[in-house]
Design a protein around this motif. Structure first.
Motif, mmCIF file in Angstrom:
data_model
loop_
_atom_site.group_PDB
_atom_site.id
_atom_site.type_symbol
_atom_site.label_atom_id
_atom_site.label_comp_id
_atom_site.label_asym_id
_atom_site.label_seq_id
_atom_site.Cartn_x
_atom_site.Cartn_y
_atom_site.Cartn_z
ATOM 1 N N ALA A 35 13.680 9.310 8.623
ATOM 2 C CA ALA A 35 14.536 10.432 8.844
ATOM 3 C C ALA A 35 14.898 11.063 7.557
ATOM 4 C CB ALA A 35 15.443 9.795 9.620
ATOM 5 N N ARG A 36 15.094 10.412 6.555
ATOM 6 C CA ARG A 36 15.550 11.039 5.444
ATOM 7 C C ARG A 36 14.672 11.842 4.789
ATOM 8 N NH1 ARG A 36 19.532 6.946 1.885
ATOM 9 N NH2 ARG A 36 21.058 6.451 3.782
ATOM 10 N N VAL A 37 13.588 11.432 4.672
ATOM 11 C CA VAL A 37 12.306 12.124 4.018
ATOM 12 C C VAL A 37 12.146 13.501 4.860
ATOM 13 C CG1 VAL A 37 9.824 12.074 3.438
ATOM 14 C CG2 VAL A 37 11.461 10.122 3.171
ATOM 15 N N LEU B 181 3.906 8.061 3.940
ATOM 16 C CA LEU B 181 4.643 8.360 5.024
ATOM 17 C C LEU B 181 3.900 8.001 6.041
ATOM 18 C CD1 LEU B 181 6.205 12.398 4.436
ATOM 19 C CD2 LEU B 181 7.416 9.993 4.594
ATOM 20 N N GLU B 182 2.613 8.181 6.345
ATOM 21 C CA GLU B 182 1.688 7.549 7.401
ATOM 22 C C GLU B 182 1.880 5.977 7.542
ATOM 23 O OE1 GLU B 182 -3.032 7.184 8.050
ATOM 24 O OE2 GLU B 182 -2.403 8.578 6.882
ATOM 25 N N LEU B 183 1.964 5.421 6.233
ATOM 26 C CA LEU B 183 1.936 3.812 6.259
ATOM 27 C C LEU B 183 3.433 3.456 6.554
ATOM 28 C CD1 LEU B 183 0.102 3.032 2.923
ATOM 29 C CD2 LEU B 183 -0.356 2.108 5.119
ATOM 30 N N LEU B 184 4.617 4.228 6.255
ATOM 31 C CA LEU B 184 5.889 4.168 6.811
ATOM 32 C C LEU B 184 5.899 4.132 8.240
ATOM 33 C CD1 LEU B 184 8.583 5.910 4.429
ATOM 34 C CD2 LEU B 184 8.621 3.524 5.028
ATOM 35 N N ALA C 49 0.987 -1.241 -0.116
ATOM 36 C CA ALA C 49 -0.109 -0.008 0.265
ATOM 37 C C ALA C 49 0.990 1.060 -0.092
ATOM 38 C CB ALA C 49 -0.827 0.091 1.163
ATOM 39 N N GLU C 50 2.054 1.170 0.835
ATOM 40 C CA GLU C 50 2.975 2.230 0.702
ATOM 41 C C GLU C 50 3.368 2.519 -0.564
ATOM 42 O OE1 GLU C 50 7.562 3.091 1.586
ATOM 43 O OE2 GLU C 50 6.491 1.457 2.842
ATOM 44 N N ARG C 51 3.813 1.420 -1.317
ATOM 45 C CA ARG C 51 4.279 1.436 -2.804
ATOM 46 C C ARG C 51 3.293 2.181 -3.846
ATOM 47 N NH1 ARG C 51 3.573 -3.251 -6.614
ATOM 48 N NH2 ARG C 51 1.556 -2.404 -6.210
ATOM 49 N N LEU D 160 15.740 0.247 8.619
ATOM 50 C CA LEU D 160 15.607 0.701 7.418
ATOM 51 C C LEU D 160 14.380 1.751 7.331
ATOM 52 C CD1 LEU D 160 16.695 0.198 4.392
ATOM 53 C CD2 LEU D 160 14.736 -1.058 4.176
ATOM 54 N N LEU D 161 13.411 1.311 7.893
ATOM 55 C CA LEU D 161 12.118 2.253 8.112
ATOM 56 C C LEU D 161 12.563 3.725 8.729
ATOM 57 C CD1 LEU D 161 9.417 -0.540 8.923
ATOM 58 C CD2 LEU D 161 9.449 0.757 6.810
ATOM 59 N N ILE D 162 13.156 3.696 9.961
ATOM 60 C CA ILE D 162 13.391 4.729 10.767
ATOM 61 C C ILE D 162 14.504 5.416 9.973
ATOM 62 C CG2 ILE D 162 14.512 5.488 12.654
ATOM 63 C CD1 ILE D 162 11.851 4.661 13.210
#
Length: 238
Positions: free
Chosen positions: A215-217, A158-161, A144-146, A209-211
Protein backbone atom coordinates in the motif's frame (compact mmCIF):
# COMPACT_ATOMS: atom_id res chain seq x y z
CA UNK A 1 16.03 5.25 -0.14
CA UNK A 2 12.76 3.36 -0.25
CA UNK A 3 14.30 0.44 -2.13
CA UNK A 4 17.25 0.23 0.27
CA UNK A 5 14.96 0.21 3.31
CA UNK A 6 12.70 -2.45 1.81
CA UNK A 7 15.73 -4.55 0.85
CA UNK A 8 16.90 -4.49 4.48
CA UNK A 9 13.48 -5.55 5.75
CA UNK A 10 13.28 -8.32 3.14
CA UNK A 11 16.66 -9.66 4.28
CA UNK A 12 15.57 -9.69 7.94
CA UNK A 13 12.32 -11.42 7.03
CA UNK A 14 14.18 -13.99 4.94
CA UNK A 15 16.56 -14.77 7.80
CA UNK A 16 13.71 -15.44 10.20
CA UNK A 17 11.78 -17.60 7.74
CA UNK A 18 14.94 -19.57 6.94
CA UNK A 19 15.54 -20.29 10.63
CA UNK A 20 11.97 -21.49 11.11
CA UNK A 21 12.20 -23.61 7.99
CA UNK A 22 15.36 -25.30 9.22
CA UNK A 23 13.83 -26.07 12.60
CA UNK A 24 10.82 -27.77 11.02
CA UNK A 25 12.77 -29.62 8.33
CA UNK A 26 15.84 -30.80 10.24
CA UNK A 27 16.16 -32.72 13.47
CA UNK A 28 18.51 -31.15 16.05
CA UNK A 29 22.06 -32.12 15.11
CA UNK A 30 24.51 -34.07 17.22
CA UNK A 31 26.81 -31.07 16.91
CA UNK A 32 24.93 -30.00 20.03
CA UNK A 33 22.69 -27.38 21.48
CA UNK A 34 25.46 -24.81 21.62
CA UNK A 35 25.57 -24.57 17.82
CA UNK A 36 21.81 -24.14 17.69
CA UNK A 37 21.96 -21.43 20.36
CA UNK A 38 24.56 -19.54 18.29
CA UNK A 39 22.31 -19.79 15.24
CA UNK A 40 19.35 -18.48 17.22
CA UNK A 41 21.42 -15.62 18.63
CA UNK A 42 22.46 -14.58 15.12
CA UNK A 43 18.86 -14.66 13.95
CA UNK A 44 17.75 -12.70 17.02
CA UNK A 45 20.25 -9.96 16.20
CA UNK A 46 19.06 -9.67 12.60
CA UNK A 47 15.34 -10.39 12.83
CA UNK A 48 12.55 -7.88 12.48
CA UNK A 49 12.31 -6.01 15.80
CA UNK A 50 8.78 -7.27 16.47
CA UNK A 51 10.05 -10.87 16.48
CA UNK A 52 13.30 -10.62 18.44
CA UNK A 53 11.66 -11.28 21.82
CA UNK A 54 10.12 -14.52 20.62
CA UNK A 55 13.41 -15.62 19.04
CA UNK A 56 15.04 -14.94 22.41
CA UNK A 57 12.36 -17.08 24.12
CA UNK A 58 13.20 -19.89 21.72
CA UNK A 59 16.89 -19.59 22.53
CA UNK A 60 16.28 -19.54 26.29
CA UNK A 61 14.09 -22.66 25.93
CA UNK A 62 17.29 -24.58 25.18
CA UNK A 63 18.58 -23.99 28.70
CA UNK A 64 16.72 -26.88 30.34
CA UNK A 65 16.58 -29.56 27.65
CA UNK A 66 19.02 -32.22 26.51
CA UNK A 67 19.83 -32.90 22.89
CA UNK A 68 18.38 -36.40 23.17
CA UNK A 69 15.10 -35.08 24.56
CA UNK A 70 14.95 -32.49 21.79
CA UNK A 71 15.53 -35.10 19.10
CA UNK A 72 12.85 -37.38 20.59
CA UNK A 73 10.37 -34.51 20.65
CA UNK A 74 11.20 -33.58 17.06
CA UNK A 75 10.34 -37.12 15.97
CA UNK A 76 7.21 -37.34 18.08
CA UNK A 77 5.84 -33.91 17.18
CA UNK A 78 6.84 -33.63 13.53
CA UNK A 79 7.31 -37.19 12.34
CA UNK A 80 3.65 -38.07 11.89
CA UNK A 81 4.32 -41.57 13.19
CA UNK A 82 0.77 -42.23 14.41
CA UNK A 83 -2.20 -40.69 16.23
CA UNK A 84 -1.32 -42.43 19.49
CA UNK A 85 2.28 -41.20 19.43
CA UNK A 86 2.09 -37.56 18.40
CA UNK A 87 0.05 -34.94 16.53
CA UNK A 88 -0.63 -35.08 12.78
CA UNK A 89 2.40 -34.12 10.66
CA UNK A 90 2.79 -30.48 9.54
CA UNK A 91 1.32 -30.68 6.04
CA UNK A 92 -1.22 -28.16 4.82
CA UNK A 93 -3.32 -30.89 3.20
CA UNK A 94 -3.57 -32.71 6.53
CA UNK A 95 -4.60 -29.64 8.52
CA UNK A 96 -7.06 -28.16 6.03
CA UNK A 97 -9.55 -30.97 6.30
CA UNK A 98 -8.21 -33.37 3.68
CA UNK A 99 -6.70 -35.61 6.37
CA UNK A 100 -4.08 -36.94 4.00
CA UNK A 101 -0.63 -36.10 2.75
CA UNK A 102 -0.41 -34.99 -0.88
CA UNK A 103 -3.97 -33.76 -1.26
CA UNK A 104 -5.42 -30.95 -3.36
CA UNK A 105 -3.76 -28.35 -1.12
CA UNK A 106 -0.42 -29.87 -2.09
CA UNK A 107 -1.10 -29.19 -5.76
CA UNK A 108 -2.22 -25.62 -5.04
CA UNK A 109 0.98 -24.94 -3.11
CA UNK A 110 3.08 -26.25 -5.99
CA UNK A 111 1.26 -23.97 -8.42
CA UNK A 112 1.85 -20.99 -6.12
CA UNK A 113 5.60 -21.70 -6.08
CA UNK A 114 5.67 -21.91 -9.86
CA UNK A 115 3.66 -18.70 -10.28
CA UNK A 116 6.29 -16.86 -8.24
CA UNK A 117 9.07 -18.27 -10.40
CA UNK A 118 10.27 -21.02 -8.06
CA UNK A 119 10.45 -24.77 -8.45
CA UNK A 120 10.44 -27.15 -5.53
CA UNK A 121 11.66 -25.15 -2.53
CA UNK A 122 13.04 -28.23 -0.76
CA UNK A 123 12.33 -31.27 -2.92
CA UNK A 124 14.08 -33.71 -0.59
CA UNK A 125 11.40 -33.08 2.04
CA UNK A 126 8.67 -34.66 -0.07
CA UNK A 127 5.32 -32.94 -0.70
CA UNK A 128 5.68 -29.17 -1.07
CA UNK A 129 2.97 -28.34 1.48
CA UNK A 130 5.14 -29.35 4.45
CA UNK A 131 5.31 -26.38 6.81
CA UNK A 132 9.09 -26.24 6.60
CA UNK A 133 8.95 -26.08 2.81
CA UNK A 134 6.30 -23.34 2.83
CA UNK A 135 8.47 -21.33 5.21
CA UNK A 136 11.49 -22.00 2.98
CA UNK A 137 9.56 -20.61 0.01
CA UNK A 138 8.83 -17.41 1.92
CA UNK A 139 12.53 -17.10 2.80
CA UNK A 140 13.63 -17.60 -0.80
CA UNK A 141 11.00 -15.19 -2.13
CA UNK A 142 12.06 -12.55 0.41
CA UNK A 143 15.74 -12.84 -0.49
CA UNK A 144 14.88 -12.63 -4.19
CA UNK A 145 12.84 -9.53 -3.38
CA UNK A 146 15.86 -8.07 -1.58
CA UNK A 147 18.01 -8.69 -4.64
CA UNK A 148 15.43 -7.05 -6.90
CA UNK A 149 15.31 -3.93 -4.74
CA UNK A 150 19.12 -3.82 -4.67
CA UNK A 151 19.24 -4.10 -8.46
CA UNK A 152 16.69 -1.31 -8.89
CA UNK A 153 14.15 -3.72 -10.41
CA UNK A 154 11.09 -2.32 -8.64
CA UNK A 155 8.67 -4.21 -10.86
CA UNK A 156 10.10 -7.60 -9.91
CA UNK A 157 10.39 -6.59 -6.25
CA UNK A 158 6.73 -5.59 -6.11
CA UNK A 159 5.73 -8.77 -7.92
CA UNK A 160 7.56 -10.83 -5.31
CA UNK A 161 5.98 -8.82 -2.49
CA UNK A 162 2.55 -9.55 -3.96
CA UNK A 163 3.31 -13.28 -4.32
CA UNK A 164 4.39 -13.45 -0.69
CA UNK A 165 1.26 -11.62 0.49
CA UNK A 166 -0.97 -13.92 -1.57
CA UNK A 167 0.80 -17.03 -0.33
CA UNK A 168 0.46 -15.92 3.27
CA UNK A 169 -3.27 -15.27 2.75
CA UNK A 170 -4.12 -18.36 0.71
CA UNK A 171 -1.89 -20.86 2.50
CA UNK A 172 -0.01 -19.95 5.68
CA UNK A 173 -2.81 -18.10 7.44
CA UNK A 174 -5.32 -20.74 6.43
CA UNK A 175 -3.74 -23.43 8.61
CA UNK A 176 -0.51 -22.47 10.38
CA UNK A 177 -2.04 -20.64 13.40
CA UNK A 178 -4.25 -23.66 14.13
CA UNK A 179 -1.36 -26.05 13.67
CA UNK A 180 0.87 -23.99 15.96
CA UNK A 181 -1.78 -24.17 18.68
CA UNK A 182 -1.70 -27.98 18.34
CA UNK A 183 2.11 -27.94 18.48
CA UNK A 184 2.19 -25.79 21.62
CA UNK A 185 -0.33 -28.00 23.38
CA UNK A 186 1.37 -31.26 22.40
CA UNK A 187 4.94 -30.21 23.18
CA UNK A 188 6.53 -31.73 26.27
CA UNK A 189 9.51 -29.37 26.17
CA UNK A 190 9.45 -25.56 26.15
CA UNK A 191 11.48 -25.37 22.93
CA UNK A 192 8.77 -26.64 20.57
CA UNK A 193 6.08 -24.68 22.37
CA UNK A 194 8.22 -21.57 21.82
CA UNK A 195 8.75 -22.56 18.18
CA UNK A 196 4.99 -22.74 17.71
CA UNK A 197 4.52 -19.32 19.30
CA UNK A 198 7.21 -17.71 17.13
CA UNK A 199 5.96 -19.32 13.93
CA UNK A 200 2.37 -18.24 14.53
CA UNK A 201 3.43 -14.67 15.27
CA UNK A 202 5.67 -14.45 12.20
CA UNK A 203 3.09 -15.67 9.69
CA UNK A 204 0.35 -13.53 11.26
CA UNK A 205 2.40 -10.33 11.50
CA UNK A 206 4.09 -10.76 8.16
CA UNK A 207 0.90 -10.75 6.12
CA UNK A 208 0.01 -7.37 7.68
CA UNK A 209 3.53 -6.09 7.03
CA UNK A 210 3.45 -7.12 3.37
CA UNK A 211 0.08 -5.50 2.74
CA UNK A 212 1.31 -2.33 4.42
CA UNK A 213 4.41 -2.22 2.22
CA UNK A 214 2.41 -2.79 -0.96
CA UNK A 215 0.00 0.00 0.00
CA UNK A 216 2.80 2.42 0.84
CA UNK A 217 4.64 1.77 -2.40
CA UNK A 218 1.41 2.19 -4.39
CA UNK A 219 0.77 5.46 -2.55
CA UNK A 220 4.27 6.72 -3.30
CA UNK A 221 3.95 5.86 -6.96
CA UNK A 222 0.61 7.66 -7.22
CA UNK A 223 1.98 10.80 -5.53
CA UNK A 224 5.35 10.80 -7.23
CA UNK A 225 7.22 9.83 -4.07
CA UNK A 226 5.96 12.77 -2.01
CA UNK A 227 3.06 13.46 0.29
CA UNK A 228 1.49 16.81 1.15
CA UNK A 229 1.41 17.57 4.87
CA UNK A 230 0.30 20.91 6.28
CA UNK A 231 0.75 22.69 2.96
CA UNK A 232 4.32 21.39 2.60
CA UNK A 233 5.69 18.58 0.49
CA UNK A 234 7.59 15.95 2.45
CA UNK A 235 9.40 12.82 1.44
CA UNK A 236 7.44 9.68 2.30
CA UNK A 237 9.78 6.78 2.93
CA UNK A 238 9.52 3.39 4.53
Amino acid sequence: MRGKALAEVAEARSRTYWLLSELFLTAPEHAGLEALAVQLMACEAGAEERWTGLVADLRHALDDVSLDDLRREYTRLLGGIGPHYGPPPPYESVHRGEHQVAGEATARVGRAYAAAGFGAAHAESGPPDHLGVELRFMSLAAIAERDAWAAGDEGRALELLAHQAEFARDHLLAWVPGYCAVLREASRVPFYAALGALTERVVTDDRVLLIEFLARVADERSTGGTRRTGGKTSEHTI
